[in-house]
Design a protein around this motif. Structure first.
Motif, PDB file in Angstrom:
ATOM      1  N   GLU A  22       0.765  -1.504   0.006  1.00 30.64           N
ATOM      2  CA  GLU A  22       0.272  -0.024   0.240  1.00 30.64           C
ATOM      3  C   GLU A  22       0.914   0.774  -0.334  1.00 30.64           C
ATOM      4  OE1 GLU A  22      -2.741   0.283   2.920  1.00 30.64           O
ATOM      5  OE2 GLU A  22      -4.117  -2.213   2.598  1.00 30.64           O
ATOM      6  N   PHE A  23       1.648   0.969   1.115  1.00 34.35           N
ATOM      7  CA  PHE A  23       2.887   2.395   0.733  1.00 34.35           C
ATOM      8  C   PHE A  23       3.380   2.950  -0.168  1.00 34.35           C
ATOM      9  CE2 PHE A  23       7.288   3.903   0.463  1.00 34.35           C
ATOM     10  CZ  PHE A  23       7.412   5.327   1.790  1.00 34.35           C
ATOM     11  N   LEU A  24       3.909   1.925  -1.339  1.00 32.46           N
ATOM     12  CA  LEU A  24       4.632   1.576  -2.609  1.00 32.46           C
ATOM     13  C   LEU A  24       2.899   1.937  -3.772  1.00 32.46           C
ATOM     14  CD1 LEU A  24       6.914   1.589  -4.029  1.00 32.46           C
ATOM     15  CD2 LEU A  24       6.808  -0.214  -4.746  1.00 32.46           C
ATOM     16  N   ALA A  25       1.633   1.135  -3.680  1.00 30.90           N
ATOM     17  CA  ALA A  25       0.489   2.170  -4.298  1.00 30.90           C
ATOM     18  C   ALA A  25       0.510   3.634  -4.341  1.00 30.90           C
ATOM     19  CB  ALA A  25      -0.259   1.197  -4.336  1.00 30.90           C
ATOM     20  N   ALA A  26       1.318   3.997  -3.636  1.00 31.10           N
ATOM     21  CA  ALA A  26       0.733   5.559  -3.338  1.00 31.10           C
ATOM     22  C   ALA A  26       1.911   6.671  -4.505  1.00 31.10           C
ATOM     23  CB  ALA A  26       0.887   6.379  -1.964  1.00 31.10           C
TER      24      ALA A  26
END
Length: 113
Positions: A22-26
């Motif tokens: 989810e961090f990287l998806a931002a």
């Protein structure tokens, strides 16, 4: 406090919750992280950086201040985690200056406030 965009909220929430995907998806695919004098370009490099600098040491952020202007956002957050705090201020405050590309983070520059 200004309302932060979803991508910026996701950056801090995913870090605090320990969710690397989810961090990287931002981030936008061509995003850049400027962590003091180190530069990480693209999602692969950002993923490696986040595993060693955010998720490995279980970094946690508490947003203290936030401001936005013309699509850029500056966030001052207290930072804690399982890392060497020798010679660091207590509390440790870091500024995160975000630039967005659409709904994703294009750049985040991390520095002392």
């Amino acid at each position: 406090m200004n309302r932060l965009p979803d991508a910026v909220n996701a950056y801090f929430a995913a870090a605090n919750d320990g969710i690397p995907d989810e961090f990287l998806a931002a981030f936008d695919d061509q995003a850049c992280v400027l962590d003091f004098k180190r530069v990480f370009n693209g999602k692969e490099a950002i993923g490696e950086w986040s595993r060693s600098e955010v998720f490995g040491p279980k970094v946690r952020f508490v947003v203290a201040e936030a401001a936005g202007q013309d699509g850029d956002y500056a966030v001052i957050a207290t930072v804690d985690g399982e890392f060497d705090k020798t010679n660091l201020p207590d509390p440790l405050l870091l500024k995160h200056a975000f630039k967005l590309s659409g709904a994703k983070i294009a750049e985040v520059a991390i520095s002392f406030p």
